[in-house]
Design an enzyme around this catalytic site. Structure first.
Site, PDB file in Angstrom:
ATOM      1  N   GLY A 206       0.707  -0.857   0.275  1.00 24.38           N
ATOM      2  CA  GLY A 206      -0.041  -0.385   0.024  1.00 24.38           C
ATOM      3  C   GLY A 206       0.891   1.104  -0.579  1.00 24.38           C
TER       4      GLY A 206
ATOM      5  N   GLY B 111       0.710   4.188   1.044  1.00 28.45           N
ATOM      6  CA  GLY B 111       0.571   5.223   2.344  1.00 28.45           C
ATOM      7  C   GLY B 111       1.288   4.495   3.472  1.00 28.45           C
TER       8      GLY B 111
ATOM      9  CG  LEU C  64      13.925  11.058 -14.300  1.00 35.29           C
ATOM     10  CD1 LEU C  64      14.447  12.318 -15.262  1.00 35.29           C
ATOM     11  CD2 LEU C  64      12.192  11.735 -15.416  1.00 35.29           C
TER      12      LEU C  64
ATOM     13  CG  ASP D 163      10.221  -6.223  -6.444  1.00 31.66           C
ATOM     14  OD1 ASP D 163       9.295  -5.266  -7.300  1.00 31.66           O
ATOM     15  OD2 ASP D 163       9.675  -6.714  -5.903  1.00 31.66           O
TER      16      ASP D 163
ATOM     17  CG  ASP E 159       5.111   2.997  -1.944  1.00 34.10           C
ATOM     18  OD1 ASP E 159       4.503   4.196  -2.745  1.00 34.10           O
ATOM     19  OD2 ASP E 159       4.728   2.347  -2.220  1.00 34.10           O
TER      20      ASP E 159
HETATM   21  O1  RIB Z   1       3.725   1.364  -5.119  1.00 37.37           O
HETATM   22  C1  RIB Z   1       4.012   0.149  -4.593  1.00 37.37           C
HETATM   23  C2  RIB Z   1       2.476   0.059  -3.663  1.00 37.37           C
HETATM   24  O2  RIB Z   1       1.461   0.090  -4.673  1.00 37.37           O
HETATM   25  C3  RIB Z   1       2.235  -1.749  -2.807  1.00 37.37           C
HETATM   26  O3  RIB Z   1       2.772  -1.999  -2.266  1.00 37.37           O
HETATM   27  C4  RIB Z   1       1.288  -1.658  -3.732  1.00 37.37           C
HETATM   28  O4  RIB Z   1       0.252  -2.546  -3.006  1.00 37.37           O
HETATM   29  C5  RIB Z   1       0.467  -0.467  -4.670  1.00 37.37           C
HETATM   30  O5  RIB Z   1      -0.373   0.278  -3.750  1.00 37.37           O
END
Ligand code: RIB
Length: 290
Positions: free
Chosen positions: A39, A41, A215, A240, A246
């Site tokens: 996720g 967030g 980028l 990966d 994030d």
């Molecule tokens: O940015 C990666 C995330 O996007 C993954 O963890 C997945 O849950 C989606 O929300």
């Protein structure tokens, strides 16, 4: 009180490695399913907490085993879950394919994330008015994102993922916008060019003072009122790329919460995101610090 408030999604990720992504109508056999926390967030909240920041998370989980697992995991990472509500129904889930080039393909089933409300966000007003940084994405309803941007007093950072066109009044409340090139294309309703000067010009039409365009293997562009600086990527061998964006956003938020300049925060973020691609999963336990 938290230094960083994250208003966003929490998912359980189910990831399969494939030799190549399926074409429409094609069936591809992948490797074993790896389940992990995810996720956008929650990933950003956890990475910021791992940098030592105090982080409060506003969101929702379902009334299922995944919801209990997400809550327990966030707590174990030191994230304040006082504003994480339980909802009837399933938690958010993401289905991820990763190919040999470390690229990914993600389908999200929002579950409880789709039920986050303006009121959920308002319940965290005390935190929002005191936090140094607000970090939001677009995996929860726009109303909740808007409420967070309206209530926050610190630096407001928006990672517009997954991208959708956004109203001007929402963008006018953003201090730092962090899209990738495809998200910038969606926000501006055009195809993102590849030349740095043209990307900077395109980003400038959004009217946000500070835009950092990620980028991928080319690093990032930090754009301030049309002027831009290119930050080259760390040379790494990616395994990966899930969650690299994030990690980038969380590292920028960490830097801003430490009172670093935006350019220094972005330089740290480029390095952290590069390192995050060297192991599997959305939140790999690799050293991220500069
Ligand atoms: O940015 C990666 C995330 O996007 C993954 O963890 C997945 O849950 C989606 O929300």
């Amino acid at each position: 009180m938290a230094e960083i408030v994250v208003v966003g999604s929490a998912n359980i990720d189910r990831t399969v490695v494939v030799a190549h992504f399926p074409e429409p109508g094609e069936t591809v056999t992948g490797g074993p399913v790896a389940a992990g926390q995810g996720g956008k967030g929650a990933n950003q909240a956890v990475v910021a907490a791992r940098f030592g920041r105090s982080v409060a998370f506003v969101g929702r989980v379902g009334s299922d085993a995944d919801g209990r697992s997400i809550r327990a995991d966030l707590r174990s990472e030191g994230v304040d879950v006082s504003y994480l509500r339980d909802s009837p129904g399933p938690s958010g889930a993401a289905f991820i394919c990763v190919d040999p080039h470390a690229e990914n393909f993600i389908v999200v089933s929002p579950g409880a994330n789709a039920l986050v409300t303006r009121e959920d966000v308002a319940a965290a007003t005390d935190q929002l008015v005191q936090a140094r940084v607000l970090l939001v994405q677009l995996e929860v309803p726009l109303e909740a994102v808007k409420a967070a941007l309206e209530l926050a007093v610190g630096v407001r950072v928006l990672n517009p993922a997954p991208a959708r066109p956004l109203p001007e009044d929402l963008l006018s409340r953003v201090d730092v916008l962090i899209p990738n090139t495809s998200e910038l294309g969606t926000l501006t309703g055009t195809t993102c060019p590849s030349a740095h000067a043209e990307i900077a010009e395109l980003a400038s039409i959004l009217g946000v003072d500070n835009v950092i365009v990620t980028l991928g293997a080319d690093g990032a562009l930090v754009i301030n009122h049309g002027k831009y600086q290119h930050l080259p990527a760390l040379p790494v061998r990616p395994v990966d790329t899930t969650g690299a964006g994030d990690t980038f956003c969380a590292t920028v938020a960490d830097g801003l919460a430490r009172d670093l300049s935006l350019i220094v925060a972005a330089k740290r973020a480029v390095r952290a995101a590069g390192r995050a691609t060297t192991a599997k999963g959305a939140r790999p336990r690799v050293p991220l610090s500069p």
